[in-house]
Scaffold this motif. Sequence first.
Motif, PDB file in Angstrom:
ATOM      1  N   LEU A 159       0.664  -1.591   0.070  1.00  0.00           N
ATOM      2  CA  LEU A 159       0.242  -0.238  -0.008  1.00  0.00           C
ATOM      3  C   LEU A 159       0.805   1.617  -0.034  1.00  0.00           C
ATOM      4  CD1 LEU A 159      -2.906  -0.805   2.104  1.00  0.00           C
ATOM      5  CD2 LEU A 159      -2.788  -1.680   0.157  1.00  0.00           C
ATOM      6  N   GLN A 160       2.171   0.697   0.860  1.00  0.00           N
ATOM      7  CA  GLN A 160       3.122   2.611   0.739  1.00  0.00           C
ATOM      8  C   GLN A 160       3.312   2.511  -0.468  1.00  0.00           C
ATOM      9  OE1 GLN A 160       5.784   2.102   3.455  1.00  0.00           O
ATOM     10  NE2 GLN A 160       6.427   4.468   3.447  1.00  0.00           N
ATOM     11  N   ILE A 161       4.036   1.980  -1.019  1.00  0.00           N
ATOM     12  CA  ILE A 161       4.567   1.857  -2.402  1.00  0.00           C
ATOM     13  C   ILE A 161       3.607   2.531  -3.571  1.00  0.00           C
ATOM     14  CG2 ILE A 161       5.982   0.919  -4.438  1.00  0.00           C
ATOM     15  CD1 ILE A 161       7.113  -0.596  -1.938  1.00  0.00           C
ATOM     16  N   GLY A 162       2.873   1.782  -3.513  1.00  0.00           N
ATOM     17  CA  GLY A 162       0.907   1.895  -4.661  1.00  0.00           C
ATOM     18  C   GLY A 162       1.138   3.514  -4.864  1.00  0.00           C
TER      19      GLY A 162
ATOM     20  N   THR B  59       1.247  10.402   3.559  1.00  0.00           N
ATOM     21  CA  THR B  59      -0.348   9.892   3.388  1.00  0.00           C
ATOM     22  C   THR B  59      -0.369   8.212   3.249  1.00  0.00           C
ATOM     23  OG1 THR B  59      -1.252  11.804   2.529  1.00  0.00           O
ATOM     24  CG2 THR B  59      -2.560   9.549   2.451  1.00  0.00           C
ATOM     25  N   ALA B  60       1.030   8.635   2.601  1.00  0.00           N
ATOM     26  CA  ALA B  60       1.609   6.976   1.878  1.00  0.00           C
ATOM     27  C   ALA B  60       1.869   6.021   3.396  1.00  0.00           C
ATOM     28  CB  ALA B  60       2.944   7.096   1.598  1.00  0.00           C
TER      29      ALA B  60
ATOM     30  N   ALA C   3      -7.095   9.213   7.875  1.00  0.00           N
ATOM     31  CA  ALA C   3      -6.106   9.004   6.478  1.00  0.00           C
ATOM     32  C   ALA C   3      -6.923  10.282   5.837  1.00  0.00           C
ATOM     33  CB  ALA C   3      -5.642   7.654   6.106  1.00  0.00           C
ATOM     34  N   GLU C   4      -7.839  10.937   5.766  1.00  0.00           N
ATOM     35  CA  GLU C   4      -8.446  11.845   5.353  1.00  0.00           C
ATOM     36  C   GLU C   4      -8.102  11.532   3.666  1.00  0.00           C
ATOM     37  OE1 GLU C   4      -7.594  15.157   6.770  1.00  0.00           O
ATOM     38  OE2 GLU C   4      -8.724  15.324   7.898  1.00  0.00           O
TER      39      GLU C   4
END
Lengths: 316, 51
Positions: free
Chosen positions: A164-167, A177-178, A280-281
């Motif tokens: 999820l972070q890299i995407g 946000t990442a 996370a908005e």
Amino acid sequence: MDIYEQAINGFLGISGVNAWEEMQILFQRIASAKPYHWSLPVRACETIGGTPEQAVPAVIAMGCSHISIILVDDMLDADPRGEYQRIGAPAAANLACAFQAAGLEAIVRSGVEPAILSIALTSFNRMYLMTALGQSWDVKCPIDETAYWRIVQTKSSPFFGAALQIGALLGGTSIETAGKLKELGNLYGEMIQIHDDLSDTLAVPANPDWLQGRSPLPILFAKVVDHPERSRFLELCGEISDENALQEAQDILVRCGAVSYCMDQLLRRYQSAQEALQRAELARPESIESLLDEVIAPVWKLFDAIEVSPPGIATP
Amino acid sequence: MLNMQAFHQWLSSTAKAQNDYQRRLRQLTRASRIQIVNAQGDLTWAIWSTS
């Protein structure tokens, strides 16, 4: 062209891969089954307002890491279905190294700015190091709850956090946000591991976890908790290849509260993930909401099956 | 979050103050293996294996 076909095209263009037929065949074979986890970077990219195409390098990277991790995991577990059985352990180990490096190369080729690239590469590399550490601990068979969760948080959840972070990074979101998506991915990964443990434990005939004396979460609970059927359960573990012993042991898992404990752990992580999602908005939170809904759905289905409405979380 | 032993004690507690969450989790101790396996059956996408 779907995201998996785009990933295959991108993978085949990586220098070195284009000269290595075994890598090409293995990647294409697995990509053609459309592994769900490979699409996680796309969910992350979409949730921050990016496009699926921006996530393709991350899909390739996570696909490479998935293959690499399984190549090694199968050898560590002596899994008879492992690729190493066909090509030999030395060749499988070499392929695992190659897939790990190809994953890094896919991120390098994404074309994102250097500062973001550095964070994405660091995330991928740390994920790999943590997973290898978790694998190392796991083969020693954890015997208590603290060791179990430590392994889950190293062996299992980093993959999902990094996906999820890299995407999200490749989709152009902020580093902050990442990072929040990484936390969500970690929780999601822990939920996947609990589900995996529960499914493996209740499988018939006995899953290798039983036969090799390992302790996935429900078995660990029944072994360490002081419940009335604990002695009988430990006896049954010694004769678990017998079909009747397996059935009796699985029934004890349900009665002693091990399954209830798994459901409790799933529900608590689901609640934490929902709260993290609110904080996370995100531009399009529905991409991650649906991910969480899918992973909690079996819990709702079980409560429905026993004709009990699903519980809200209460602090005991 | 309760550890396993504390969870078991909490789940087994018969005190009148038990809450709805506890009651529902306790009802799961009477579920059948098939009910649980069927509920998990939707998770084929979560399998890690590449075979």
